[in-house]
Design a protein around this motif. Sequence first.
Motif, PDB file in Angstrom:
ATOM      1  N   ARG A 190      -8.321  -4.184   0.865  1.00 12.39           N
ATOM      2  CA  ARG A 190      -9.332  -3.236   1.351  1.00 12.39           C
ATOM      3  C   ARG A 190      -9.110  -2.921   2.828  1.00 12.39           C
ATOM      4  O   ARG A 190      -9.226  -1.784   3.259  1.00 12.39           O
ATOM      5  N   LEU A 192      -6.161  -1.237  -6.116  1.00  9.94           N
ATOM      6  CA  LEU A 192      -7.248  -0.582  -5.392  1.00  9.94           C
ATOM      7  C   LEU A 192      -6.829   0.858  -5.146  1.00  9.94           C
ATOM      8  O   LEU A 192      -5.731   1.110  -4.649  1.00  9.94           O
ATOM      9  N   ARG A 211       0.870  -1.178   0.000  1.00 11.38           N
ATOM     10  CA  ARG A 211       0.000   0.000   0.000  1.00 11.38           C
ATOM     11  C   ARG A 211       0.901   1.219   0.000  1.00 11.38           C
ATOM     12  O   ARG A 211       2.065   1.174   0.421  1.00 11.38           O
ATOM     13  N   GLN A 264      -8.320   4.193  -3.255  1.00 11.68           N
ATOM     14  CA  GLN A 264      -9.362   4.704  -2.361  1.00 11.68           C
ATOM     15  C   GLN A 264      -8.867   6.001  -1.749  1.00 11.68           C
ATOM     16  O   GLN A 264      -7.913   5.983  -0.968  1.00 11.68           O
ATOM     17  N   GLY A 265      -9.482   7.110  -2.122  1.00  7.83           N
ATOM     18  CA  GLY A 265      -9.063   8.400  -1.589  1.00  7.83           C
ATOM     19  C   GLY A 265      -7.600   8.648  -1.878  1.00  7.83           C
ATOM     20  O   GLY A 265      -7.170   8.652  -3.030  1.00  7.83           O
ATOM     21  N   SER A 276     -12.790  -1.902  -6.392  1.00  9.36           N
ATOM     22  CA  SER A 276     -13.501  -0.903  -5.595  1.00  9.36           C
ATOM     23  C   SER A 276     -13.235  -1.123  -4.114  1.00  9.36           C
ATOM     24  O   SER A 276     -12.960  -2.241  -3.680  1.00  9.36           O
ATOM     25  N   ALA A 277     -13.308  -0.035  -3.353  1.00 10.46           N
ATOM     26  CA  ALA A 277     -13.105  -0.140  -1.914  1.00 10.46           C
ATOM     27  C   ALA A 277     -14.311  -0.810  -1.273  1.00 10.46           C
ATOM     28  O   ALA A 277     -14.189  -1.753  -0.520  1.00 10.46           O
ATOM     29  N   ASP A 278     -15.484  -0.339  -1.579  1.00 14.85           N
ATOM     30  CA  ASP A 278     -16.713  -0.898  -1.032  1.00 14.85           C
ATOM     31  C   ASP A 278     -17.890  -0.531  -1.919  1.00 14.85           C
ATOM     32  O   ASP A 278     -18.007   0.619  -2.339  1.00 14.85           O
ATOM     33  N   ASP A 292     -16.019  -4.321  -9.078  1.00 15.42           N
ATOM     34  CA  ASP A 292     -14.632  -4.442  -9.498  1.00 15.42           C
ATOM     35  C   ASP A 292     -14.629  -4.598 -11.018  1.00 15.42           C
ATOM     36  O   ASP A 292     -15.591  -5.075 -11.601  1.00 15.42           O
ATOM     37  N   ILE A 302      -6.200  -0.469   3.512  1.00 16.66           N
ATOM     38  CA  ILE A 302      -6.512   0.934   3.233  1.00 16.66           C
ATOM     39  C   ILE A 302      -7.473   1.511   4.277  1.00 16.66           C
ATOM     40  O   ILE A 302      -7.326   2.635   4.703  1.00 16.66           O
ATOM     41  N   ARG A 303      -8.440   0.707   4.695  1.00 16.57           N
ATOM     42  CA  ARG A 303      -9.424   1.198   5.672  1.00 16.57           C
ATOM     43  C   ARG A 303      -8.818   1.466   7.031  1.00 16.57           C
ATOM     44  O   ARG A 303      -9.136   2.455   7.677  1.00 16.57           O
TER      45      ARG A 303
END
Length: 155
Positions: free
Chosen positions: A145, A54, A19, A56-57, A109-111, A115, A148-149
């Motif tokens: 995921r 992935l 990441r 995300q932000g 996709s994150a959530d 995908d 990243i979260r």
Amino acid sequence: MSSPAPTPGPESTFRLIYRSRNKIPEEQRKAELGQLFSAARSNNKQQHITGALLIQGDWFAQVLEGDEVAVSALFADIEIDPRHEDVSVIESGPAGPRVFARWAMARVSADGQPDIPLIAHEDGISPAAGRGTTPDQEAILAIMRQAIRTGAPTR
């Protein structure tokens, strides 16, 4: 006379999941990521590297699979790429058969969003319409995921 060193079979795969923080300015992201994605898919196909990305932000998480030398060289480039900072390995090592064998790269996709796996063909790369993910793929995507979260610990 010595015999040649054995070559790894198709079951022998090196996998690296990392990441990093996305350093691309917000107003430039769409164009820059489009260019980055196109170049990465082409380069990965030439190096026989498969995986998924992935975004995300402000974070990237990516899984890369292939020959250890090729994956390590790609990751070394990523570590010094100015579009990334705080690059950290989530896991890496020998992984048995490829989990993303047909994915030249994918947008994950994150959530809640679909995908988009991309399939490498001899004549190019195309979306894998109608193909779902396998349980093994889902397990790795869940690790990405989660990293990243929550900023999951890395090694």
